[in-house]
Scaffold this active site. Structure first.
Site, PDB file in Angstrom:
ATOM      1  N   LYS B  80       0.855  -1.194   0.000  1.00 13.40           N
ATOM      2  CA  LYS B  80       0.000   0.000   0.000  1.00 13.40           C
ATOM      3  C   LYS B  80       0.886   1.238   0.000  1.00 13.40           C
ATOM      4  CE  LYS B  80      -4.009   1.875   2.580  1.00 13.40           C
ATOM      5  NZ  LYS B  80      -4.850   1.685   3.784  1.00 13.40           N
ATOM      6  N   SER B 155      -9.781   2.253   3.006  1.00 12.02           N
ATOM      7  CA  SER B 155      -8.900   2.990   2.122  1.00 12.02           C
ATOM      8  C   SER B 155      -8.001   2.109   1.248  1.00 12.02           C
ATOM      9  CB  SER B 155      -7.996   3.907   2.949  1.00 12.02           C
ATOM     10  OG  SER B 155      -7.149   3.129   3.787  1.00 12.02           O
ATOM     11  N   SER B 179      -9.873  -0.381   7.012  1.00 16.37           N
ATOM     12  CA  SER B 179      -9.283  -0.215   5.677  1.00 16.37           C
ATOM     13  C   SER B 179      -8.623  -1.451   5.095  1.00 16.37           C
ATOM     14  CB  SER B 179      -8.256   0.921   5.701  1.00 16.37           C
ATOM     15  OG  SER B 179      -8.924   2.150   5.797  1.00 16.37           O
TER      16      SER B 179
END
Lengths: 520, 506, 98
Positions: B80, B155, B179
């Protein structure tokens, strides 16, 4: 936006102020610890390193970086707290103090807020009582807490070189993150006209204490110790500043003067603010609660910024650090490492050494306490140690502009020299010559004495011959002595010493002269 | 020839060890697929072709030389874009950090490198991890491989989409309020939020320090456990890191029988307001747990209804402070205010932060600044911290009745891109079931339990365990996964339409 | 709970150093007012005697030894600086503060 004044404002003479107002002070001292690394990262803390060479993701506030507390800094904070007679928190946290400033990489300072590591202490400060003696004023310590320093900005362009008017600034973050302890006094009341001196005496005593603790370089000129002075005035209702009636008068609005970076400035800045406040109050205006800057060169303060919304620091517990919870054992272990408090130590040494108050003050002022202590420990008498270090050696150090301890003469040398004098091997003037040799790097005292052939003549026959010769040469003086004017012997002793080329024991010569003339 | 990208990470590791294929071939297969599909999915913000292949070749060479290698050596992974990577731009999905190249690696990245896993690239995310849809990325939304018109969750939508679309077998995510878990649920993948402190946060761009936790994204429970073991463990650079051995998650992921295990269904997050298809799959899954030998009890956590409100005070407060460093002074975007000659630092900060942050970030920074400001602290931030205590107590009580808790991971399946962007409050509700775990620091995992009847989109089940008991998540999830795969004849992802077969939305 | 006015939002944005445009203020103020009202629910909970939780795990005394670790090379430190000069970060003029 604040209006700025660069020149001295109207002030009221200090004595005049003191007739009508009672000053109240609060002192905030920031001390940089002398740990090897920063408060929250492993960067080195060397003073004067090339810009931005002691920075890492943590102290540069890079995305993702996290702080880890320096163990040594916590221990130093606890030791400082204990030395200031504080209570040590059994559990406390760090907090974030949020405000934007380019020299603060994260735009928050990791500090402590309502849970300081140390609180509720005091420091007894000695100061002149104005009548040749000393008085003790107890300075209340509200708290001592841990935090981190900011970077340093260099302002380029503009006309003054100060922040205002600069076109841009260049920032070096080497200092960012260096451990700081902020020591905050309670509002100091009851000092009256001695307030400025007490402010200075407090900062000086604090500096001695921190030095004795070995936790900081305490160099005000390098910024490793910095003082902010809060000053306010209130109506004077009693001639005794410590009276109950005076204490009942509410405090006035205060100003916070920053950038007070020498002992002398502490006294001057407090005095200046007192006189400026009085003038403002006399003009019928209220005091603006604001930050002010002290200017060492001109001896005035100027307005910084008013306290405002910008001071909404939005403190909250630092989530990236866990609480600090010193155990009682930790605290007691650290308490056992505390040095004797400087004042108590001075008292003890003065009693041990039998110095008068005046002699002791000279020793302290000469910064010779430690070296005398070492010299006595090496075998010298306290009187001799004091005589050499605050006399001959202090004079020479002074004229050469160096520290008395930096001239190559050690406490062991001085003790050895004193031993030679007491053993009767050297007289006073010979000892001075030996010291010359030691200072010149010719070796230790005994070595120098041997090399230079300096030694009292121990042959009584030579001394007797010299005495007889001198008496024969000065029959008039001899007669006076025979008539009982013993003090006249001095003149003959001088002659004998001359005959002996200085290498005689004057006391022995005197005894011999008196014996020969039948007055012993 | 088999499509290498369809294998599980565990099978990839076995194949590499057995010499069935090389890491270079495996990595190249992923890079090829990324090249082909990423323009559609926008799952990756950065692809490190050279770096990934270099690692792969080095692993192949080491293996050929007979060196002993870590288990996942040569298995590629996506990271990420919230974790710092030396030499690869790291933006956290924000314009503010466009082009910023970190001079240091996050601890988890160091561990991936030590495990000799080729890093394929950096995955898309909502800006600074604020969002539940990845629509709040400054670099455009990521699309859900199940339906390109839908969100992949957030997210961490880039990581979940990459794993679901076989653009990576494994990915790193971060979970502040869901997330990792919510994107896993809406993409039919597995994601774990470990116990707070179980994985180092050092070098991972902070959203809310007391809530953030890093974890694995994968297609199977065992794969998630493999990656969990690589990144977890004590880190002296993170003061909140737990100094204890990693829970035995890998061992637990071999569990096939739940006899004697007490499973608690949390009443407050398993009913009202949840989509019918989500509830149906959840209830079936609970029946399957019973069939596996578990004893199912209902538990109540009465303060969970305040969790959202507390979370939307604590997160913005911490975020407002964490994001203060983006001020245009040392790195990142610097713009001057319009029409100002020789602007001050203060003006440049204000203009840069206005230009560099998106709306959702600004909303939360302002909300957090307000919640901490003088006069409001006690009513907002202070009170939220108390609610946090009550939520932790609810968990304590629940865990005295059950070994693990379960709920649907998210109240709905993937919604359409654009549906919730105008209404921040509706979007916040996506995390209603995941947020309590972050507030209390307990671990949670989401695994697929089928697709909803009404839309054919995947549904996730969330398992929660007491702090530091992460292995319980894997035990429950592994047993349930095995049973469901057997019943379905394969993983739920097999039912997803291929990306290639779908029309690309305008 | 008190409502959040447009002026409040402007003031808080200033504290947060975000120079919002007028249009942004219009848009955000309404949303924030609604959100603030909603998060205010936390005050429905009777929690006077409940201690606040700042950290999810009860860890204490995590420290590191006072040992120097390598710093960044100065080029690395300054690499991302929007402007640098004399090995320092160059920033716009600093106004009005100490």
């Amino acid at each position: 936006m604040s209006t700025r004044t660069r020149t001295a404002e109207t002030v009221v003479p200090f004595e005049e102020v003191m007739r009508r107002f009672d000053p109240v002070m609060g002192l905030e001292v920031h001390v940089e610890l002398n740990t090897a690394t920063k408060m929250f990262c492993g960067c080195a803390t060397e003073f004067g390193a090339e810009p931005n060479t002691q920075v890492c993701p943590v102290c540069l506030g890079l995305p993702g970086a996290l702080p880890v507390v320096n163990h040594a800094a916590v221990e130093s904070a606890i030791r400082i707290g204990l030395a200031l007679n504080c209570e040590i928190a059994s559990w406390c946290r760090f907090a974030r103090k949020n405000y934007f400033y380019p020299d603060m990489p994260k735009n928050f300072q990791t500090s402590q807020y309502d849970e300081p590591i140390a609180f509720g202490g005091y420091l007894d400060v000695e100061h002149d009582d104005g009548a040749g003696g000393t008085e003790v004023f107890r300075v209340g310590i509200e708290r001592a807490h841990m935090e981190e320093d900011t970077g340093k900005s260099l302002h380029v362009g503009g006309s003054t070189g100060r922040i205002h008017g600069a076109d841009y600034s260049l920032v070096d973050y080497n200092r960012a993150g260096i451990p700081l302890i902020e020591i905050v006094t309670t509002p100091l009341t009851g000092a009256g006209e001695r307030a400025p001196e007490i402010a200075k005496a407090y900062v000086s005593a604090l500096r001695d204490l921190l030095k004795a603790l070995g936790v900081s370089d305490v160099r005000m000129e390098q910024g490793s110790m910095r003082c902010d002075a809060n000053v306010s005035l209130r109506a004077k209702v009693s001639d005794d500043p410590a009276s109950v009636e005076q204490a009942a008068v509410p405090l006035g609005t205060r100003t916070e003067t920053k950038n007070v970076n020498s002992l002398r400035s502490v006294e001057r800045a407090v005095r200046y603010e007192i006189t400026r406040h009085a003038a403002v109050l006399d003009s019928g205006s209220p005091i603006t609660q604001e930050t002010r800057h002290w200017h060492e060169d001109t001896g005035v303060t100027t307005s910084g910024r008013p306290k405002s919304d910008a001071d909404d620091y939005r403190y909250f517990p630092e989530p990236d650090l866990v609480p600090v919870a010193p155990t009682r054992e930790d605290v007691e272990r650290l308490r056992a490492t505390l040095p004797e408090p400087p004042q108590e130590r001075r008292k003890r040494l003065q009693a041990d050494w039998g110095y008068s108050d005046l002699e002791m003050r000279d020793v302290v002022n000469a910064g010779a306490l430690e070296v005398i202590e070492d010299t006595v420990a090496a075998g010298a008498t306290p009187a001799a140690a004091r005589k050499w270090w605050t006399g001959e050696l202090a004079r020479r150090a002074n004229s050469e502009g160096v520290e008395v301890t930096a001239m190559g003469v050690t406490p062991a040398h001085v003790a050895e020299l004193d031993g030679l004098v007491r053993d009767g091997r050297l007289n006073d003037s010979m000892a001075r010559q030996v010291l010359e040799g030691v200072l010149a790097g010719e070796g230790g005292p005994a070595e120098v004495a041997d090399a230079r052939g300096l030694e009292l003549v121990q042959d009584d026959g030579a001394l007797e011959a010299a005495v007889d010769k001198v008496i024969a040469a000065h029959p008039d003086v001899a007669d006076k002595i025979r008539d009982g004017k013993v003090q006249a012997a001095g003149a003959l002793i001088g002659q004998v010493m001359k005959e002996m080329r200085g290498q005689a024991d004057a006391a022995k010569a005197r005894a011999l002269i008196l014996e020969r003339l039948g007055v012993s | 020839m088999t499509d290498l990208t369809r294998l599980t990470a565990a099978r990839m590791a076995e194949g590499l060890a057995a010499g069935d294929f090389t890491s270079e071939a495996l990595t190249q297969a992923h890079l090829d697929r990324i090249e082909r599909l990423n323009p559609v999915l926008n799952a990756y913000l950065q692809v490190d072709t050279e770096g990934a292949l270099a690692t792969a070749r080095a692993v192949d060479a080491a293996r050929a030389a007979g060196e002993s290698l870590p288990r996942l050596a040569g298995v590629p992974v996506a990271v990420k874009d919230i974790a710092c990577t030396v030499g690869i731009p790291t933006t956290a999905g924000s314009r503010m950090l466009e082009g910023w190249v970190p001079p240091y690696d996050a601890t988890i990245v160091t561990r991936l490198k030590e495990a000799r896993m080729p890093i394929l690239g950096k995955t898309n995310m909502d800006e600074f991890a604020m969002g539940s849809s990845t629509e709040h990325s400054a670099y455009g939304p990521t699309r859900n491989p199940w339906d390109l018109e839908r969100i992949p969750g957030g997210s961490g939508g880039g990581s979940s989409a990459a794993v679901a679309a076989y653009l990576a077998p494994l990915a790193i995510g971060s979970d502040t309020g869901g997330s990792i878990r919510q994107p896993a649920a809406v993409t039919g993948t597995v994601g774990t939020k470990p116990t707070y402190g179980g994985v180092s946060r050092y070098g991972v761009i902070a959203l809310a320090s007391s809530l953030d936790q890093i974890g694995p994204c994968a297609r199977t429970v065992a794969d998630a456990a493999l990656l969990h073991e690589v990144v977890a463990g004590h880190d002296p650079m993170d003061s909140t890191s737990i100094d204890a051995p990693v829970p035995p998650v890998l061992e637990a992921s071999a569990t096939r029988d739940l006899t004697g295990l007490r499973v608690g269904v949390v009443r407050e997050i398993s009913g009202e307001g949840f989509q019918a298809g989500v509830l149906a799959r959840f209830e079936e899954a609970v029946e399957e747990l019973k069939a596996l030998g578990a004893e199912v009890v209902e538990v109540s956590c009465p303060h969970f209804r305040y969790a959202m409100a507390a979370y939307y005070l604590i997160l913005p407060s911490e975020a407002s402070s964490n994001l203060a460093r983006y001020d245009a002074m040392r790195y990142g975007l610097r713009v001057g205010p319009d029409g100002v000659d020789s602007p001050s630092a203060e003006q440049v900060m204000g203009a840069s932060r206005d230009a560099g942050f998106g709306d959702e970030v600004k909303r939360r920074i302002i909300l957090g600044t307000y919640a901490l400001s003088s006069g409001y602290y006690d009513a907002y931030y202070g009170q939220a911290q108390k609610v946090r205590t009550l939520i932790a107590r609810d968990f304590e009580a629940a865990f005295s009745q059950a070994d693990v808790l379960v709920s649907p991971t998210a109240p709905t399946t993937a919604f359409r891109i654009g549906d919730q962007t105008e209404d921040p409050m509706t979007m916040y509700l996506n995390d209603i079931a995941t947020i309590p775990a972050n507030l209390a620091g307990v671990p949670g995992l989401s695994l697929p339990v089928g697709v909803a009847d009404e839309d054919g989109l995947p549904v996730g089940l969330q398992v929660l365990a007491p702090a530091t008991e992460d292995q319980r998540l894997y035990a429950v999830a592994a047993a349930l996964e095995e049973r469901l795969h057997t019943a379905w004849g394969g993983p739920v992802l097999d039912r997803a339409p291929t990306v290639e077969s779908q029309e690309v939305p305008a | 709970m008190s409502a959040l006015s447009r002026d409040d939002v402007a003031h808080v944005a200033m504290l947060a150093r975000i120079q919002l445009s007028e249009a942004e203020l219009d848009r955000l103020a309404g949303q924030l007012d609604q959100i603030v009202g909603w998060v205010g629910q936390v005050n429905e909970v009777a929690a006077a005697d409940v201690p606040p939780t700042s950290h999810p795990l009860p860890l204490t005394n995590v420290t590191r030894p006072d040992e120097v670790r390598p710093s960044l090379a100065v080029e690395q430190a300054l690499a991302a600086a929007p402007m640098a000069q004399e090995q320092r970060f160059a920033v716009p003029r600093i106004l009005d503060e100490d």
